[in-house]
Design a protein around this motif. Structure first.
Motif, short mmCIF file in Angstrom:
data_model
loop_
_atom_site.label_atom_id
_atom_site.label_comp_id
_atom_site.label_asym_id
_atom_site.label_seq_id
_atom_site.Cartn_x
_atom_site.Cartn_y
_atom_site.Cartn_z
N ILE A 116 0.73 -1.28 -0.09
CA ILE A 116 -0.12 -0.03 -0.10
C ILE A 116 0.69 1.21 0.06
N ASP A 117 2.02 1.34 0.79
CA ASP A 117 2.96 2.36 0.63
C ASP A 117 3.49 2.53 -0.53
N LYS A 118 3.99 1.34 -1.06
CA LYS A 118 4.68 1.54 -2.41
C LYS A 118 3.56 2.32 -3.60
N GLN A 119 2.36 1.81 -3.46
CA GLN A 119 1.41 2.12 -4.45
C GLN A 119 0.85 3.53 -4.18
N GLY A 120 0.96 3.98 -2.71
CA GLY A 120 0.81 5.41 -2.46
C GLY A 120 1.63 6.21 -2.85
N ARG A 121 3.08 5.84 -2.92
CA ARG A 121 4.08 6.80 -3.37
C ARG A 121 4.06 6.97 -4.88
N ILE A 122 3.59 5.80 -5.59
CA ILE A 122 3.08 5.94 -7.07
C ILE A 122 2.13 6.93 -7.40
N ALA A 123 1.18 7.00 -6.56
CA ALA A 123 -0.01 7.74 -6.85
C ALA A 123 0.11 9.33 -5.96
N GLN A 124 1.34 9.45 -5.40
CA GLN A 124 1.51 10.52 -4.56
C GLN A 124 0.73 11.26 -3.64
N ARG A 125 0.19 10.05 -2.78
CA ARG A 125 -0.66 10.38 -1.70
C ARG A 125 -0.51 9.57 -0.49
N VAL A 126 -0.90 9.92 0.56
CA VAL A 126 -1.05 9.16 1.74
C VAL A 126 -2.30 8.35 2.12
N ILE A 127 -2.03 7.14 2.21
CA ILE A 127 -3.42 6.23 1.97
C ILE A 127 -3.68 5.77 3.49
N ASP A 128 -4.75 6.09 4.04
CA ASP A 128 -5.08 5.75 5.61
C ASP A 128 -5.54 4.20 5.55
N CYS A 129 -5.28 3.56 6.58
CA CYS A 129 -5.41 2.23 6.59
C CYS A 129 -6.04 1.82 8.24
N LEU A 130 -6.79 0.91 8.48
CA LEU A 130 -7.04 0.40 9.78
C LEU A 130 -6.32 -1.18 9.75
N VAL A 131 -5.98 -1.49 10.63
CA VAL A 131 -5.40 -2.89 10.85
C VAL A 131 -6.43 -3.75 11.45
N GLN A 132 -6.65 -4.91 10.73
CA GLN A 132 -7.86 -5.69 11.10
C GLN A 132 -7.13 -6.73 12.37
N VAL A 133 -8.03 -6.76 13.55
CA VAL A 133 -7.60 -7.55 14.50
C VAL A 133 -8.52 -8.79 14.32
N HIS A 134 -8.20 -10.08 14.78
CA HIS A 134 -8.71 -11.32 14.90
C HIS A 134 -9.60 -11.26 16.13
N ILE A 135 -10.52 -11.06 16.46
CA ILE A 135 -11.30 -10.93 17.73
C ILE A 135 -12.29 -11.99 17.91
N SER A 136 -12.79 -12.70 16.94
CA SER A 136 -13.86 -13.81 16.94
C SER A 136 -13.41 -15.04 17.19
N GLN A 137 -14.35 -16.10 17.54
CA GLN A 137 -14.08 -17.36 17.86
C GLN A 137 -14.06 -18.01 16.61
N GLU A 138 -14.31 -17.37 15.53
CA GLU A 138 -14.27 -18.21 14.20
C GLU A 138 -13.03 -18.03 13.37
N GLU A 139 -12.45 -19.26 13.26
CA GLU A 139 -10.95 -19.19 12.50
C GLU A 139 -11.40 -18.56 11.00
N THR A 140 -12.47 -18.65 10.40
CA THR A 140 -12.40 -18.22 9.02
C THR A 140 -12.40 -16.61 8.96
N LYS A 141 -12.26 -15.88 9.83
CA LYS A 141 -12.13 -14.51 9.72
C LYS A 141 -10.72 -14.01 9.72
N PHE A 142 -10.40 -13.14 9.21
CA PHE A 142 -9.13 -12.70 8.87
C PHE A 142 -8.65 -11.63 10.06
N GLY A 143 -7.53 -11.24 10.19
CA GLY A 143 -6.93 -10.33 11.13
C GLY A 143 -5.77 -11.03 12.03
#
Length: 205
Positions: free
Chosen positions: A78-105
């Motif tokens: 994302i940082d690399k592509q933000g540099r190419i697009a000449q902008r700062v890209i805001d992001c959230l980090v996904q945290v795995h909080i559920s009991q389901e293993e299928t969810k990402f984070g």
């Protein structure tokens, strides 16, 4: 509030837009790119799905917020592509909080490692085109309110842990948790951004 507009028509989105809604969320890169070109350009597009590194370049020029960063590798792309697009890209980090293993984070340990990576990047003046502005998490799909509340409470505690960290690429402002079925609990536990689909658009047929 983010209106989850995946697989919704342009007409459906415009109905909410005309009522004043500006934040919309999509799960699929191609669908998001197509809608971005068709719909008004003051819409703030959130990517809320699982993002593959090779698709980042399509979102980088315009995406408002990427909700769901779940690896340092993805963050560097994302940082690399933000540099190419000449902008700062805001992001959230996904945290795995559920009991389901299928969810990402990330686990809490992996989150700590990612934050440490950002600290090193600060010292070496790297990762200047991304900014982590908070955390995102999805609770278990459960009828047990206590389980859901505990998961949201845990994510809020991680958010509080890092909210006072201030670096050029780490500035916590957003705690994204809560969807149509559990947003009330999420708000009670400190959510600042909810993702609502069916309550706004109705159930998909």
């Amino acid at each position: 509030m983010v209106a989850v507009s995946k697989v919704r028509t342009v007409e459906e989105i415009m109905q909410l837009y005309e009522l004043g809604q500006r934040d919309f969320g999509e799960n699929y890169v191609q669908e998001l790119v197509e809608k971005h070109f068709i719909l008004p350009h003051d819409i703030r597009w959130h990517f809320i799905g699982h993002l593959q590194s090779n698709k980042v370049k399509y979102l980088a020029p315009f995406v408002h917020l990427i909700q769901g960063v779940d690896s340092f590798k993805l963050l560097t792309e994302i940082d690399k592509q933000g540099r190419i697009a000449q902008r700062v890209i805001d992001c959230l980090v996904q945290v795995h909080i559920s009991q389901e293993e299928t969810k990402f984070g990330l686990s809490e340990k992996e989150l700590d490692e990612l934050i440490n990576g950002l600290k090193k990047a600060e010292l070496t003046e790297e990762l200047k085109n991304i900014r982590i502005v908070g955390l995102m998490g999805m609770a278990s799909f459960s009828d047990d309110e206590q389980i859901i509340r505990a998961e949201f409470k845990y994510l809020a505690s991680l958010f509080d842990k890092y909210i006072n960290y201030k670096m050029h690429n780490l500035q916590f402002q957003i705690l994204s948790m809560g969807m149509s079925a559990d947003y009330k609990i999420a708000i009670e536990e400190g959510s600042t951004l909810i993702r609502i689909g069916s309550l706004l658009f109705g159930q998909r047929i």
